[in-house]
Design an enzyme around this catalytic site. Structure first.
Site, PDB file in Angstrom:
ATOM      1  N   GLU A  46       0.851  -1.203   0.000  1.00 16.68           N
ATOM      2  CA  GLU A  46       0.000   0.000   0.000  1.00 16.68           C
ATOM      3  C   GLU A  46       0.881   1.245   0.000  1.00 16.68           C
ATOM      4  O   GLU A  46       2.013   1.221   0.493  1.00 16.68           O
ATOM      5  CB  GLU A  46      -0.899   0.000   1.245  1.00 16.68           C
ATOM      6  N   ASN A 193     -12.650  -0.760  -0.727  1.00 23.31           N
ATOM      7  CA  ASN A 193     -11.912  -1.392   0.367  1.00 23.31           C
ATOM      8  C   ASN A 193     -12.483  -0.904   1.693  1.00 23.31           C
ATOM      9  O   ASN A 193     -12.699   0.294   1.869  1.00 23.31           O
ATOM     10  CB  ASN A 193     -10.433  -1.020   0.299  1.00 23.31           C
ATOM     11  N   GLU A 194     -12.719  -1.843   2.601  1.00 22.99           N
ATOM     12  CA  GLU A 194     -13.237  -1.484   3.925  1.00 22.99           C
ATOM     13  C   GLU A 194     -14.337  -0.431   3.808  1.00 22.99           C
ATOM     14  O   GLU A 194     -14.294   0.621   4.442  1.00 22.99           O
ATOM     15  CB  GLU A 194     -12.109  -1.009   4.852  1.00 22.99           C
ATOM     16  N   TYR A 261      -7.116  -8.043  12.195  1.00 21.42           N
ATOM     17  CA  TYR A 261      -5.751  -7.865  12.707  1.00 21.42           C
ATOM     18  C   TYR A 261      -5.635  -8.413  14.128  1.00 21.42           C
ATOM     19  O   TYR A 261      -6.637  -8.597  14.832  1.00 21.42           O
ATOM     20  CB  TYR A 261      -5.364  -6.389  12.684  1.00 21.42           C
ATOM     21  N   GLU A 318      -6.550  -8.899   4.384  1.00 24.54           N
ATOM     22  CA  GLU A 318      -5.670  -8.132   5.284  1.00 24.54           C
ATOM     23  C   GLU A 318      -5.634  -8.853   6.614  1.00 24.54           C
ATOM     24  O   GLU A 318      -6.670  -9.036   7.257  1.00 24.54           O
ATOM     25  CB  GLU A 318      -6.162  -6.686   5.481  1.00 24.54           C
ATOM     26  N   GLN A 367       2.155  -5.897   6.011  1.00 21.86           N
ATOM     27  CA  GLN A 367       2.293  -5.726   4.581  1.00 21.86           C
ATOM     28  C   GLN A 367       3.660  -6.207   4.142  1.00 21.86           C
ATOM     29  O   GLN A 367       4.404  -6.748   4.948  1.00 21.86           O
ATOM     30  CB  GLN A 367       2.096  -4.257   4.211  1.00 21.86           C
TER      31      GLN A 367
END
Length: 515
Positions: A46, A193-194, A261, A318, A367
């Protein structure tokens, strides 16, 4: 360094007090399951901090050795991981990215403010052509994230045409003018995204309407049609999966994106330190993979109700550790140390994804370089391979392997305070090379484990592979210093018809079974 690590491993095996040898791992090699798709080992890059600029992209004029701007050392290291897929340009950045600003002569591209990550200048030096060049250098498939938040269906449709058109349209000619005669191969394309958060703070019902509108116009040549991905939910939420599964029938829709996460404290305000933590945050971090497994299973169960033929994929695109930012760094750059704990966290994620491989055919660690749970750390011309990098490399044989049922009898409970988890975790698969591979994790930070390995009704004759461990829970590989966490050889032979494996505390072992 390797001799020192081997000595350390021996000391850990002896000194930690190996647990009773009645632990047994059984692999059923005659019961093949779903294929473990190689894209489960996907990566994510990203426009965030030095994740791309400086970390990977230095520009063609840089004194740091590069190929068309991409660092040679970083590309070489990533190729050794057999990176199957790269997701770009975000993340949250995707919903403020306008693709036309990243094409044409770099000196003429507009400079914008990256309002999502650190408020720094974004000079658009890395755009569509540069991204596909990176993917080509890596031999990786491409996952492009479209802008639904500040973009439009027209903008996404024109980007797809620019990338994939093979005729003489104005956009195809523009791509050729900018240096790429043939269409780019777009393997995956996401609409936003999101969208539940940084991508627009939408309700799932509203997103479904926007997706349906956009997807109507996302057209490509039939031989270059990407897998179309809808922005799904996060953490324990299943409402997005439910709403998307019901509402996206009849339009191009192949998979749902999900994010989750791992925070040692479970609190976003104070997530926990990347180094200098105690065993309480060691176990809270690793035990969270049980929660990840529950999230995946709850959402795939919802999909099973609406899509019994399992046509729609569930992509955990993610995942990874998220700690408090490195002191003194820009908090918007998400810089954090990477330790042995992160390596075990990665391996335990792999085991979860393997166990759910029927639906989970892509995941993306967050990432690739210098950001969150990175594979690689760079600074100027220096480079360090993180413990997470080595975990990924150990598990390369599982890419496109056929999963095999594996179980652990008498698995000890690992308990610290009120947090508990199984001490050991196992996964197994028949790789493309025909060999049977077994991956094992001993999550216990203080106790070694001794176990018997059995394939079907018989003990295996021998195993050979690699072991990853270190003396400290927060051992790390720092720039300009000798690496503390690197794999060392591991092998064992059957004695008296029994094959015993001795796993040090806090370790990962991946072996090929012989006989």
């Amino acid at each position: 360094m390797k001799k020192q690590l081997l000595a350390l491993v021996a000391a850990l095996m002896v000194g930690a007090g190996a647990q009773a040898a009645d632990i047994k791992v059984v692999v059923n090699a005659d019961q093949p399951g779903p294929v473990i798709h190689r894209n489960i080992y996907g990566q994510f890059a990203e426009h965030l901090g030095t994740g791309i600029y400086e970390g990977m992209w230095v520009g063609p004029e840089s004194k740091i050795p590069n190929v068309r701007g991409w660092r040679k050392d970083v590309v070489a290291a990533l190729k050794d991981l057999h990176v199957p897929l790269v997701r770009w340009p975000g993340g949250c950045f995707a919903d403020e990215y306008h693709w036309r600003e990243g094409i044409g002569p770099r000196a003429q591209r507009p400079v914008k403010v990256n309002t999502t990550w650190g408020g720094v200048a974004e000079n658009n030096a890395v755009g569509t052509h540069e991204f596909f060049d990176l993917a080509e250098q890596l031999g990786a498939e491409t996952y492009v994230n479209g802008n639904l938040g500040t973009g439009s269906p027209q903008e996404m449709a024109e980007w797809l045409e620019y990338m994939t058109a093979d005729g003489n349209s104005t956009l195809a000619q523009l791509r050729r003018k900018n240096g790429h005669a043939k269409p780019f191969r777009v393997h995956y394309f996401a609409v936003g995204n999101e969208s539940w958060g940084c991508g627009g703070n939408m309700r799932p019902e509203y997103y479904v309407d926007l997706y349906r509108q956009a997807a109507t116009f996302l057209k490509t040549p039939q031989n270059n049609r990407p897998v179309f991905i809808a922005s799904g939910g996060h953490d324990a939420r299943t409402d997005w999966t439910e709403t998307l599964a019901k509402g996206l029938k009849g339009v191009p829709f192949d998979a749902i994106s999900h994010h989750g996460y791992t925070l040692p404290t479970g609190k976003w305000e104070t997530k926990g330190a990347a180094v200098g933590f105690g065993e309480d945050q060691w176990i809270s971090t690793l035990a969270h993979t049980q929660t990840i497994d529950a999230w995946v299973r709850k959402n795939t169960a919802v999909l099973d109700q609406h899509d019994p033929k399992k046509r729609v994929g569930f992509y955990f695109d993610e995942w990874g550790s998220w700690y408090d930012p490195e002191p003194g760094s820009n908090p918007g750059f998400l810089v954090q140390r990477n330790t042995l704990r992160d390596a075990l966290l990665a391996a335990l994620h792999f085991h979860v994804f393997h166990a759910n491989a029927e639906r989970v055919k892509m995941t993306n660690v967050a990432q690739m370089v210098n950001v969150l749970q990175a594979m690689i750390l760079t600074s100027k011309d220096k480079l360090a391979l993180t413990p997470t990098y080595h975990a990924f490399k150990l598990y390369v044989p599982f890419q496109d392997a056929t999963s095999l049922p594996a179980s652990i009898e008498n698995n000890p409970v690992y308990l610290v305070g009120k947090t508990e988890m199984p001490s050991l975790s196992v996964t197994a698969g028949r790789a493309k090379d025909g060999k049977l591979y077994v991956g094992l994790v001993n999550a216990n930070a203080t106790q070694a484990a001794e176990l018997a390995l059995q394939v079907g009704a018989n003990a295996a004759k021998a195993v050979k592979g690699q072991l990853l461990t270190a003396g400290a829970m927060d051992a790390q590989n720092e720039l300009g210093k000798p690496a503390q966490v690197v794999p060392v050889p591991f092998e064992a032979q059957a004695v008296g018809g029994k094959l015993t494996l001795k796993l040090p505390a806090k370790s990962i072992v991946v072996v090929a079974v012989e006989g």
